[in-house]
Design a protein around this motif. Structure first.
Motif, PDB file in Angstrom:
ATOM      1  N   ILE A  12       0.838  -1.198   0.000  1.00 22.53           N
ATOM      2  CA  ILE A  12       0.000   0.000   0.000  1.00 22.53           C
ATOM      3  C   ILE A  12       0.875   1.250   0.000  1.00 22.53           C
ATOM      4  O   ILE A  12       0.623   2.204  -0.749  1.00 22.53           O
ATOM      5  CB  ILE A  12      -0.951   0.004   1.213  1.00 22.53           C
ATOM      6  N   ALA A  13       1.914   1.234   0.808  1.00 26.93           N
ATOM      7  CA  ALA A  13       2.807   2.396   0.882  1.00 26.93           C
ATOM      8  C   ALA A  13       3.473   2.660  -0.460  1.00 26.93           C
ATOM      9  O   ALA A  13       3.575   3.807  -0.913  1.00 26.93           O
ATOM     10  CB  ALA A  13       3.858   2.173   1.966  1.00 26.93           C
ATOM     11  N   ALA A  14       3.942   1.604  -1.122  1.00 28.87           N
ATOM     12  CA  ALA A  14       4.605   1.767  -2.421  1.00 28.87           C
ATOM     13  C   ALA A  14       3.635   2.239  -3.485  1.00 28.87           C
ATOM     14  O   ALA A  14       3.965   3.092  -4.320  1.00 28.87           O
ATOM     15  CB  ALA A  14       5.252   0.452  -2.841  1.00 28.87           C
ATOM     16  N   SER A  15       2.422   1.714  -3.477  1.00 28.48           N
ATOM     17  CA  SER A  15       1.438   2.098  -4.496  1.00 28.48           C
ATOM     18  C   SER A  15       1.011   3.553  -4.315  1.00 28.48           C
ATOM     19  O   SER A  15       0.775   4.263  -5.287  1.00 28.48           O
ATOM     20  CB  SER A  15       0.218   1.174  -4.439  1.00 28.48           C
ATOM     21  N   GLU A  16       0.926   4.016  -3.080  1.00 30.19           N
ATOM     22  CA  GLU A  16       0.509   5.394  -2.827  1.00 30.19           C
ATOM     23  C   GLU A  16       1.651   6.383  -3.054  1.00 30.19           C
ATOM     24  O   GLU A  16       1.429   7.499  -3.515  1.00 30.19           O
ATOM     25  CB  GLU A  16      -0.032   5.524  -1.398  1.00 30.19           C
ATOM     26  N   ALA A  17       2.864   5.951  -2.719  1.00 27.84           N
ATOM     27  CA  ALA A  17       4.012   6.847  -2.891  1.00 27.84           C
ATOM     28  C   ALA A  17       4.527   6.845  -4.320  1.00 27.84           C
ATOM     29  O   ALA A  17       5.162   7.808  -4.761  1.00 27.84           O
ATOM     30  CB  ALA A  17       5.133   6.452  -1.938  1.00 27.84           C
ATOM     31  N   GLY A  18       4.274   5.755  -5.067  1.00 32.01           N
ATOM     32  CA  GLY A  18       4.793   5.658  -6.423  1.00 32.01           C
ATOM     33  C   GLY A  18       6.292   5.461  -6.463  1.00 32.01           C
ATOM     34  O   GLY A  18       6.928   5.662  -7.502  1.00 32.01           O
ATOM     35  N   ARG A 249      -3.067  12.171  -3.452  1.00 31.64           N
ATOM     36  CA  ARG A 249      -3.183  10.846  -4.042  1.00 31.64           C
ATOM     37  C   ARG A 249      -2.287  10.853  -5.278  1.00 31.64           C
ATOM     38  O   ARG A 249      -2.230  11.856  -6.000  1.00 31.64           O
ATOM     39  CB  ARG A 249      -4.622  10.519  -4.465  1.00 31.64           C
ATOM     40  N   PRO A 250      -1.588   9.767  -5.552  1.00 29.90           N
ATOM     41  CA  PRO A 250      -0.619   9.796  -6.654  1.00 29.90           C
ATOM     42  C   PRO A 250      -1.233   9.726  -8.039  1.00 29.90           C
ATOM     43  O   PRO A 250      -0.509   9.844  -9.030  1.00 29.90           O
ATOM     44  CB  PRO A 250       0.243   8.563  -6.379  1.00 29.90           C
ATOM     45  N   TRP A 251      -2.562   9.544  -8.132  1.00 24.90           N
ATOM     46  CA  TRP A 251      -3.186   9.393  -9.462  1.00 24.90           C
ATOM     47  C   TRP A 251      -4.407  10.291  -9.572  1.00 24.90           C
ATOM     48  O   TRP A 251      -5.157  10.475  -8.619  1.00 24.90           O
ATOM     49  CB  TRP A 251      -3.627   7.941  -9.692  1.00 24.90           C
ATOM     50  N   ARG A 257      -0.250  10.614 -13.449  1.00 22.92           N
ATOM     51  CA  ARG A 257       0.611  10.552 -12.275  1.00 22.92           C
ATOM     52  C   ARG A 257       0.824  11.945 -11.671  1.00 22.92           C
ATOM     53  O   ARG A 257       1.008  12.925 -12.400  1.00 22.92           O
ATOM     54  CB  ARG A 257       1.964   9.948 -12.669  1.00 22.92           C
ATOM     55  N   ILE A 258       0.787  12.025 -10.325  1.00 31.83           N
ATOM     56  CA  ILE A 258       1.026  13.270  -9.601  1.00 31.83           C
ATOM     57  C   ILE A 258       2.156  13.047  -8.605  1.00 31.83           C
ATOM     58  O   ILE A 258       2.150  12.069  -7.850  1.00 31.83           O
ATOM     59  CB  ILE A 258      -0.240  13.729  -8.848  1.00 31.83           C
ATOM     60  N   GLU A 259       3.135  13.944  -8.618  1.00 37.89           N
ATOM     61  CA  GLU A 259       4.239  13.898  -7.664  1.00 37.89           C
ATOM     62  C   GLU A 259       4.096  15.061  -6.686  1.00 37.89           C
ATOM     63  O   GLU A 259       3.564  16.121  -7.037  1.00 37.89           O
ATOM     64  CB  GLU A 259       5.587  14.012  -8.381  1.00 37.89           C
TER      65      GLU A 259
END
Length: 302
Positions: A12-18, A249-251, A257-259
């Motif tokens: 979850i952490a990796a998917s949210e952080a990208g 949110r990263p998307w 994609r949002i950074e």
């Protein structure tokens, strides 16, 4: 199949952080620990959950499906302490709760169900309003407690509060933006924009104050009350934005994609919390609600 909660949380952490590196920072472990856990999870499931690239990671179709289930699992586990705990005394009466728009989306769902399960004899009513209105009703006795951005409270002598989550205001950029490689980003670097502003009374005060402190006037091309519109405009390369991490949110809804990057300038945090009128004789329902909020905060409410 022996999937661990540790694997799920790292995924979850990796998917949210990208990003594996940012996920490692968020979960306070090494990058290799996150990588190994997710690879093991993928082997157990027999599918690829993440697509790796030099710029980070993104979800596969299977990853998106699993992310929904993973969040449900974590929510259920996090709720166990509240669901099995029993109140020490029987509390009844009423709780008139006010919520701001941001608190309604960010923390109401974490505390209201826990309170109603633990104190089912308390009749709860909830109204949404802006901070000035909620403060006024707390002072006049029209509300018993409120969930809102407490960093904006004005009547702190008469209103007590607890912080439930503290969120930095960061710069949102589209993937591939040149500023992503900058060692430090200042407000003066983005003054020419284009910028989209989220028209939210709770957030705009902190961001406006930061611009004023820097003696700068930003080029804002659009103001909107829709955070999804902000995400869409940033992800589509139309603009940048400064918004608190609580809303990150990263998307975007379109899959862009949002950074997010920290600003070098001082930009006050957005603190969500619970507030109530100061009183020597605090009603039992209010006291118990504040305790539930404390438990939610201690449990890592985001």
């Amino acid at each position: 199949m022996d999937i661990s909660i540790r694997q799920i949380r790292y995924f979850i952490a990796a998917s949210e952080a990208g990003s594996i590196s940012r996920a490692a920072i968020a979960t306070h472990v090494t990058q290799s620990a996150v990588t190994d856990a997710i690879k093991s999870l993928e082997r157990q499931l027999g599918i690829n959950l993440l697509e790796r690239s030099p710029s980070g990671v993104s979800l596969t179709q299977g990853g998106r499906r699993f992310l929904k289930k993973a969040r449900e699992i974590v929510t259920t586990l996090d709720d166990i302490p509240h669901s099995i705990s029993q109140p020490d005394t029987q509390v009844s009466g009423r709780l008139r709760l006010g919520v701001s728009s941001m608190a309604a989306g960010c923390c109401l769902g974490a505390v209201l169900p826990a309170f109603t399960r633990a104190y089912g004899d308390v009749k709860v009513s909830v109204i949404e309003g802006h901070r000035p209105e909620l403060e006024s009703k707390l002072l006049s006795g029209g509300l018993d407690a409120a969930l809102l951005v407490v960093s904006n409270l004005e009547n702190t002598d008469a209103i007590a509060h607890r912080v439930l989550s503290r969120s930095k205001n960061r710069l949102w950029l589209h993937a591939g933006h040149p500023l992503l490689d900058a060692q430090a980003i200042h407000l003066r670097d983005i003054i020419d924009g284009p910028l989209v502003a989220w028209r939210n009374e709770e957030l705009s005060r902190q961001v406006s104050r930061a611009w004023m402190d820097a003696n700068l006037v930003p080029q804002i091309i659009f103001e909107t009350s829709s955070v999804e519109a902000v995400r869409s405009l940033v992800a589509s390369r139309a603009a940048m934005a400064i918004i608190c991490d609580t809303m990150y949110r990263p998307w975007s809804l379109e899959g862009g994609r949002i950074e997010a990057r920290e600003l070098a300038d001082r930009c006050m945090t957005t603190d969500l919390g619970v507030a109530w009128r100061r009183s020597a004789d605090l009603p039992a329902a209010v006291r118990c609600f504040v305790e539930v909020c404390d438990n939610a905060q201690a449990g890592g409410m985001k």
